[in-house]
Design an enzyme around this catalytic site. Sequence first.
Site, PDB file in Angstrom:
ATOM      1  N   GLU A  94      -2.778   4.985 -13.156  1.00 43.66           N
ATOM      2  CA  GLU A  94      -3.534   4.192 -12.188  1.00 43.66           C
ATOM      3  C   GLU A  94      -4.579   5.010 -11.438  1.00 43.66           C
ATOM      4  O   GLU A  94      -5.683   4.529 -11.173  1.00 43.66           O
ATOM      5  CB  GLU A  94      -2.560   3.563 -11.181  1.00 43.66           C
ATOM      6  CG  GLU A  94      -3.231   2.633 -10.186  1.00 43.66           C
ATOM      7  CD  GLU A  94      -2.267   2.132  -9.124  1.00 43.66           C
ATOM      8  OE1 GLU A  94      -2.731   1.422  -8.221  1.00 43.66           O
ATOM      9  OE2 GLU A  94      -1.073   2.458  -9.200  1.00 43.66           O
ATOM     10  N   ASP A  95      -4.257   6.245 -11.101  1.00 44.35           N
ATOM     11  CA  ASP A  95      -5.080   7.011 -10.164  1.00 44.35           C
ATOM     12  C   ASP A  95      -5.811   8.204 -10.764  1.00 44.35           C
ATOM     13  O   ASP A  95      -6.500   8.927 -10.047  1.00 44.35           O
ATOM     14  CB  ASP A  95      -4.195   7.528  -9.015  1.00 44.35           C
ATOM     15  CG  ASP A  95      -3.749   6.408  -8.090  1.00 44.35           C
ATOM     16  OD1 ASP A  95      -4.272   5.294  -8.228  1.00 44.35           O
ATOM     17  OD2 ASP A  95      -2.884   6.650  -7.232  1.00 44.35           O
TER      18      ASP A  95
END
Length: 330
Positions: A94-95
């Site tokens: 996600e990051d």
Amino acid sequence: MGRQMAANPEQQGVAPEPRYLISDLCEDLEAYLPPEQVRDVYRAYLFGAEAHEGQHRMSGEPYIYHPIAVARILAGMRMDVSSIIAAILHDVIEDTPIAKEQIEQAFGEEVAGLVDGVSKLTQIHFESRAEAQAENFRKMMLAMVKDIRVIIIKLADRLHNMRTLGVMRPEKRRRIARETLEIYAPIANRLGMNSVRLELQDLGFSALYPMRSRVLKEAIRKARGNRREILSKIETAIMRRLVQEGIPGEVRSREKHPYSLYMKMRAKGLSFAEVSDVYAFRIIVDKADTCYRTLGIVHNLYKPVPGKFKDYIAIPKSNGYQSLHTVLFG
């Protein structure tokens, strides 16, 4: 949630806890995982630390400390090595630029699937307000997950985020707290994760309604008074009667938790003084038949309150919980 940031204890006038490091995690894991699996966890830490390099939480600490803390929670549950590694890597897709395929290549299909599953839970969006209602959200989370470990990792992620909520803006803090109480705590309850549920509720209640939480906790503290001595006497009386009847068992007294008391007061329009069952006793015996026998013994010792008996053995709760509940006059 990938970008949830941690509180800085020093900013709140609280002495910071000693930093929990990867070496501490590995030491904890050595208690139940073989050495080669602990080495895999350390390798995952190096992978995650490199992926999150340059990222920080609001407290200023390196971001990698959050995944380590999530893994620590799971280690306390004695979760398997794939879950621990996935916890360390749960925000990588996600990051960071890391793709699922890279995780699969480094740690295998099972870990990659868990990490991908946690990422997809974070990205759930609804088209309408009706769809976004807490009950629908809970149902969708449980339905879309193929491996229950994804939910457990997500709950550990939320638990650490709630523990470190203090630095958030008040409005965001309240939103996250409400979401925790309406979605994550009920899911923990559904899975029978009682200690996680209770902590999520306590932290959520304190963040969403700080004044109500403080007032209720103070009322409980004042009402406690000499009741511990009374509780001990009742516990002893029940245990003595079980021994007399030849029933092996265990008796535990406990104080009801503030959030459950608050919800009861709100649902029934009661003041704290009107709540009769602030304290409870849990009697643990060997089988269902003995539960019913023990109920009769307790009802002979103390008069039951009419209409307050619940049979969760005949009709178990949705999470499989089975017991008998009764309310007694002390």
